[in-house]
Design a protein around this motif. Sequence first.
Motif, short mmCIF file in Angstrom:
data_model
loop_
_atom_site.label_atom_id
_atom_site.label_comp_id
_atom_site.label_asym_id
_atom_site.label_seq_id
_atom_site.Cartn_x
_atom_site.Cartn_y
_atom_site.Cartn_z
N LEU A 164 2.39 13.77 4.85
CA LEU A 164 1.40 14.76 4.44
C LEU A 164 0.00 14.16 4.32
CD1 LEU A 164 3.49 16.68 1.78
CD2 LEU A 164 2.72 17.56 3.99
N VAL A 165 -0.10 12.95 3.80
CA VAL A 165 -1.41 12.30 3.66
C VAL A 165 -1.98 11.98 5.04
CG1 VAL A 165 -2.56 10.21 2.84
CG2 VAL A 165 -1.02 11.45 1.33
N ASP A 166 -1.12 11.56 5.98
CA ASP A 166 -1.60 11.29 7.34
C ASP A 166 -2.17 12.53 8.01
OD1 ASP A 166 -0.97 8.63 7.19
OD2 ASP A 166 0.94 8.82 8.28
N ARG A 167 -1.64 13.70 7.69
CA ARG A 167 -2.13 14.96 8.30
C ARG A 167 -3.39 15.46 7.62
NH1 ARG A 167 1.66 12.83 10.29
NH2 ARG A 167 2.96 13.65 11.94
N ARG A 168 -3.76 14.88 6.46
CA ARG A 168 -5.00 15.21 5.74
C ARG A 168 -5.17 16.71 5.50
NH1 ARG A 168 -8.56 10.87 5.86
NH2 ARG A 168 -10.36 12.27 5.76
N VAL A 169 -4.12 17.35 5.07
CA VAL A 169 -4.14 18.80 4.91
C VAL A 169 -5.11 19.25 3.80
CG1 VAL A 169 -2.72 20.81 4.36
CG2 VAL A 169 -1.78 18.98 5.74
N LEU A 170 -5.10 18.57 2.67
CA LEU A 170 -5.94 19.00 1.55
C LEU A 170 -7.27 18.26 1.46
CD1 LEU A 170 -3.41 19.48 -1.37
CD2 LEU A 170 -4.35 21.18 0.17
N LEU A 171 -7.52 17.36 2.41
CA LEU A 171 -8.78 16.63 2.36
C LEU A 171 -9.90 17.48 2.94
CD1 LEU A 171 -7.66 13.08 3.50
CD2 LEU A 171 -8.19 13.83 1.21
N PRO A 172 -11.06 17.47 2.31
CA PRO A 172 -12.18 18.21 2.90
C PRO A 172 -12.61 17.55 4.20
CG PRO A 172 -12.89 16.98 0.96
CD PRO A 172 -11.40 16.82 1.07
N GLY A 173 -13.24 18.32 5.07
CA GLY A 173 -13.72 17.80 6.35
C GLY A 173 -14.86 16.82 6.13
N HIS A 197 -2.77 27.05 -0.65
CA HIS A 197 -1.68 26.25 -0.09
C HIS A 197 -0.50 26.31 -1.05
CE1 HIS A 197 -4.12 24.23 3.03
NE2 HIS A 197 -5.09 24.32 2.12
N ALA A 198 0.70 26.20 -0.51
CA ALA A 198 1.91 26.19 -1.33
C ALA A 198 2.44 24.76 -1.38
CB ALA A 198 2.97 27.09 -0.71
N LEU A 199 2.59 24.24 -2.58
CA LEU A 199 3.13 22.90 -2.80
C LEU A 199 4.47 23.06 -3.50
CD1 LEU A 199 2.78 19.76 -2.89
CD2 LEU A 199 1.69 20.10 -5.11
N ALA A 200 5.50 22.42 -2.97
CA ALA A 200 6.83 22.46 -3.58
C ALA A 200 7.35 21.04 -3.67
CB ALA A 200 7.77 23.33 -2.77
N GLU A 211 7.02 19.13 -0.23
CA GLU A 211 6.68 19.99 0.91
C GLU A 211 5.32 20.61 0.64
OE1 GLU A 211 9.62 22.96 1.47
OE2 GLU A 211 11.24 21.54 1.80
N LEU A 212 4.57 20.86 1.70
CA LEU A 212 3.28 21.53 1.57
C LEU A 212 3.21 22.64 2.60
CD1 LEU A 212 0.57 21.45 0.05
CD2 LEU A 212 -0.29 20.01 1.87
N ASP A 213 2.84 23.83 2.18
CA ASP A 213 2.74 25.01 3.04
C ASP A 213 4.05 25.38 3.71
OD1 ASP A 213 0.10 25.42 2.39
OD2 ASP A 213 -0.64 24.20 4.04
N GLY A 214 5.16 25.11 3.06
CA GLY A 214 6.46 25.52 3.57
C GLY A 214 6.96 24.73 4.75
N ARG A 215 6.27 23.67 5.11
CA ARG A 215 6.70 22.85 6.25
C ARG A 215 7.33 21.57 5.73
NH1 ARG A 215 1.27 24.03 8.05
NH2 ARG A 215 0.77 21.93 7.38
N PRO A 216 8.63 21.44 5.85
CA PRO A 216 9.23 20.16 5.46
C PRO A 216 8.86 19.09 6.48
CG PRO A 216 10.91 21.68 6.19
CD PRO A 216 9.62 22.42 6.24
N PRO A 217 8.27 18.00 6.06
CA PRO A 217 7.80 16.99 7.00
C PRO A 217 8.87 16.40 7.88
CG PRO A 217 7.15 16.47 4.75
CD PRO A 217 8.02 17.66 4.70
N ARG A 218 10.10 16.28 7.40
CA ARG A 218 11.13 15.62 8.22
C ARG A 218 11.68 16.52 9.32
NH1 ARG A 218 12.07 15.61 3.25
NH2 ARG A 218 13.67 16.78 2.20
N ASP A 219 11.36 17.83 9.30
CA ASP A 219 11.82 18.72 10.36
C ASP A 219 10.83 18.80 11.52
OD1 ASP A 219 14.04 19.21 8.92
OD2 ASP A 219 13.39 21.17 8.16
#
Length: 151
Positions: free
Chosen positions: A76-85, A120-123, A140-148
């Motif tokens: 999730l950190v590599d994808r930088r989902v919650l980081l501002p541009g 965003h949804a964080l679980a 998980e973040l936004d309903g996407r499990p990273p391992r799938d």
Amino acid sequence: MQKVMNRRAPRANNRPPTRRDSRRPGAVPRRVPPQVPPHPTELFTQRLLLVLSGDRPLHWFARHAAHQAFDDLVWLVDRRVLLPGAGPGPRPTVRGIGHFEPAPGSYEVFARIAVGPRLHALAFRLTRSADHRWRCTAVELDGRPPRDTDR
């Protein structure tokens, strides 16, 4: 002529003459209610948000993660989902936290994270380990499990 000094009689109360404290000696101090520690779900939501937003380094959370959770967080950190541009952007904030206790010693936690107008949804899952410390075991973040998805 002889000057006569006018001496004062001793004071009737025992208060020093230069006292500036307005409190009375018999006043009862106000009681401050004891601080209630935050619930583990709230604490871990804030910790995860600090890592996902880039305010804390990834290794700062390592001791709180177990099993697959650290790998999920790395993805999730590599994808930088919650980081501002590029440049200053809106800061992520927690809009709501909920949890479900499927068994004693474990929580399934869900949180709504706002970044500007987007939600965003964080679980994540918390489990109490044998040493009685809470550990995050899945994220998980936004309903996407990273391992799938692709790694």
